[in-house]
Design an enzyme around this catalytic site. Sequence first.
Site, short mmCIF file in Angstrom:
data_model
loop_
_atom_site.label_atom_id
_atom_site.label_comp_id
_atom_site.label_asym_id
_atom_site.label_seq_id
_atom_site.Cartn_x
_atom_site.Cartn_y
_atom_site.Cartn_z
N GLY B 54 78.60 40.33 58.51
CA GLY B 54 79.05 41.69 58.18
C GLY B 54 79.27 41.68 56.78
O GLY B 54 79.72 40.86 56.07
N HIS B 57 83.21 41.53 52.78
CA HIS B 57 83.92 40.17 52.68
C HIS B 57 83.77 39.71 51.53
O HIS B 57 83.84 38.35 51.30
CB HIS B 57 83.57 39.44 54.11
CG HIS B 57 83.80 39.94 55.18
ND1 HIS B 57 85.26 40.49 55.77
CD2 HIS B 57 83.15 40.07 56.49
CE1 HIS B 57 85.00 40.72 56.98
NE2 HIS B 57 83.85 40.72 57.41
N ASP B 110 77.07 38.30 65.69
CA ASP B 110 76.34 37.25 64.85
C ASP B 110 75.74 36.31 65.62
O ASP B 110 74.53 35.82 65.46
CB ASP B 110 77.29 36.55 63.86
CG ASP B 110 77.75 37.58 62.91
OD1 ASP B 110 77.14 38.59 62.35
OD2 ASP B 110 78.92 37.56 62.53
N HIS B 219 88.81 41.37 60.27
CA HIS B 219 88.12 42.83 60.76
C HIS B 219 89.60 43.60 61.20
O HIS B 219 89.13 44.25 61.85
CB HIS B 219 87.02 42.59 61.61
CG HIS B 219 85.92 41.79 61.17
ND1 HIS B 219 86.08 40.52 61.70
CD2 HIS B 219 85.08 41.91 60.22
CE1 HIS B 219 84.68 39.79 61.27
NE2 HIS B 219 84.15 40.53 60.30
#
Lengths: 334, 334
Positions: B54, B57, B110, B219
């Site tokens: 994602g 980050h 993922d 997250h």
Amino acid sequence: MQRLLNRPQDYVDEMLDGIYLAHPTQVKFINEDKRCLVSSKTKEGKVGIITGGGSGHLPLFLGYVGEGLLDGCCIGGVFQSPSSMQILDVTKEVNRGAGVLYLYGNYGGDIMNFDMAKDMAEMESIEVRQVVAGDDVASSPKGSENKRRGVAGIFYAFKIAGAAAESMLPLAEVERLAQKASDHVRSMGVALTPCTIPELGKANFSISDGEMDLGMGIHGEPGIKVDKLKTADEIVDEILSHILPDLPYSKGDEVSVLVNGLGATPKEELYIVFRRVANVLAEKGISLYNSYVGEFATSMDMAGMSISLLKLDSELKNYLSMPCSTPFFLQNQI
Amino acid sequence: MQRLLNRPQDYVDEMLDGIYLAHPTQVKFINEDKRCLVSSKTKEGKVGIITGGGSGHLPLFLGYVGEGLLDGCCIGGVFQSPSSMQILDVTKEVNRGAGVLYLYGNYGGDIMNFDMAKDMAEMESIEVRQVVAGDDVASSPKGSENKRRGVAGIFYAFKIAGAAAESMLPLAEVERLAQKASDHVRSMGVALTPCTIPELGKANFSISDGEMDLGMGIHGEPGIKVDKLKTADEIVDEILSHILPDLPYSKGDEVSVLVNGLGATPKEELYIVFRRVANVLAEKGISLYNSYVGEFATSMDMAGMSISLLKLDSELKNYLSMPCSTPFFLQNQI
């Protein structure tokens, strides 16, 4: 105060302990004073360059000490100047027979202490020159550039002067190039949140949610306008509307851009900002060379960013492109 | 929301625009899809390494694409997986005849997408191996390491695998070394504030002022304990009390330490944290080799940090010490 620290009064010294423990081969301190930091790498006959200022701005100031950049640094407490005696001691340490350049930002306390150190060093027959950087267009109008505060744009003066000294140029040349780099940079920033002074346990100024302080300094000095928080693009456009006419930067110019995070702003946002800067410059026919995006001069947990533009010529480009290596900043030859 | 952005739905794509504009000689995208990023530097016959995950980050994930590190990366929206088709396309692009390693963190979305891409790549006769990193000791107890989330410690797997591929080792060896690095890392963090998801305009979880979430994921996955905010030293001691017995790390071991800022925490505090880590390790007879302090895997504006320890042997040390160069991470040969 959502901060990671122990006793607030130990903030600076414990931070320094961490730096020496993490980078034992690159930096060291002298006189058992951790606030007097010098590079472990020395080169006989090279001009020494020293900077300094208050703590709370990492990687400014001590992060720029290392190969191809600066030779020494003195720091004070958070937002406080180092003392003239500390500067004198570091001056003696980094002098390799070619003299020493003091290169720092335009703040009253720093000027007083560097001036005193220069006088004392000269009494000990060390030749010292000074360049005081002031790049923040928001801090004083065009025509009174000498009253402008030094902010992130000083990075460029460090980089150019450091490469010049590493190239074994004499003191007068290193001074000239530091001054030239400083003269070719303009910066301006925006703050979205204040920063917390550890010993106070709170901010010493405030920014309301939904607002921003355009042009605020890295110690919270008031900017030119408190406004409602605008979009990234609107903010960039407004900042560039102050920076571009000031030098001025014009069609055909080649610049290096530095988008600097003030501490709490994510890298994602710095790239959103950079995108707009690049697009506006492209529209104006100004070309880009080797841009920098990241944290170069911060205010601890302050959110916001600053934009700096260095107007290049072949001489500045040559020194900008040279390699350097410090614990905080590494660049390969471009 | 004190953030620098335009339309929240453009956050990722505008960030990507900024990256390509700032680093035009180092990275590029394929198939007119900015979320499929590859290195501009290619080397015939080298194993290709791909990561992904994602957005939100930085410098994870795409910041590790470059010489001596990874070859390609696919990213999704904020905290969302990239698609299997994107991964397949990047796989085809970075395959130089020696096969491709997928190296990413242990998150369900993922895994599903990388698995599907692997199947499709193999149908096109590209050999693919996978290493799924999970280093966060707070996310699952010892004995069920395969359920652990991947956090900042994945940096070490990138670094080791990247250097192995750059050394022209075959796919099985690059896979073995990535797995070995991953097996030798343990991490744990603490969050002091939540992070703001741009499209939500707010955090999707909360941390009260004066409290901390020990072991929280990047997250916002719940950690092992919500507690009152302690001193930096107390927090480090508690984190190390989970990390050290887990591998275990013992007297005589040599480790590399990574102190990773989660986004909004100043570098000064990361060094205060590093200081304590170094002191505790010294007391325990564990020696330090090449430490890293900075932002390596963040959660936008989340405050806090994580600590990762890589237990070294001569093989890991060899690959850790090799040079690499990406827009976000540069290391000279040590």
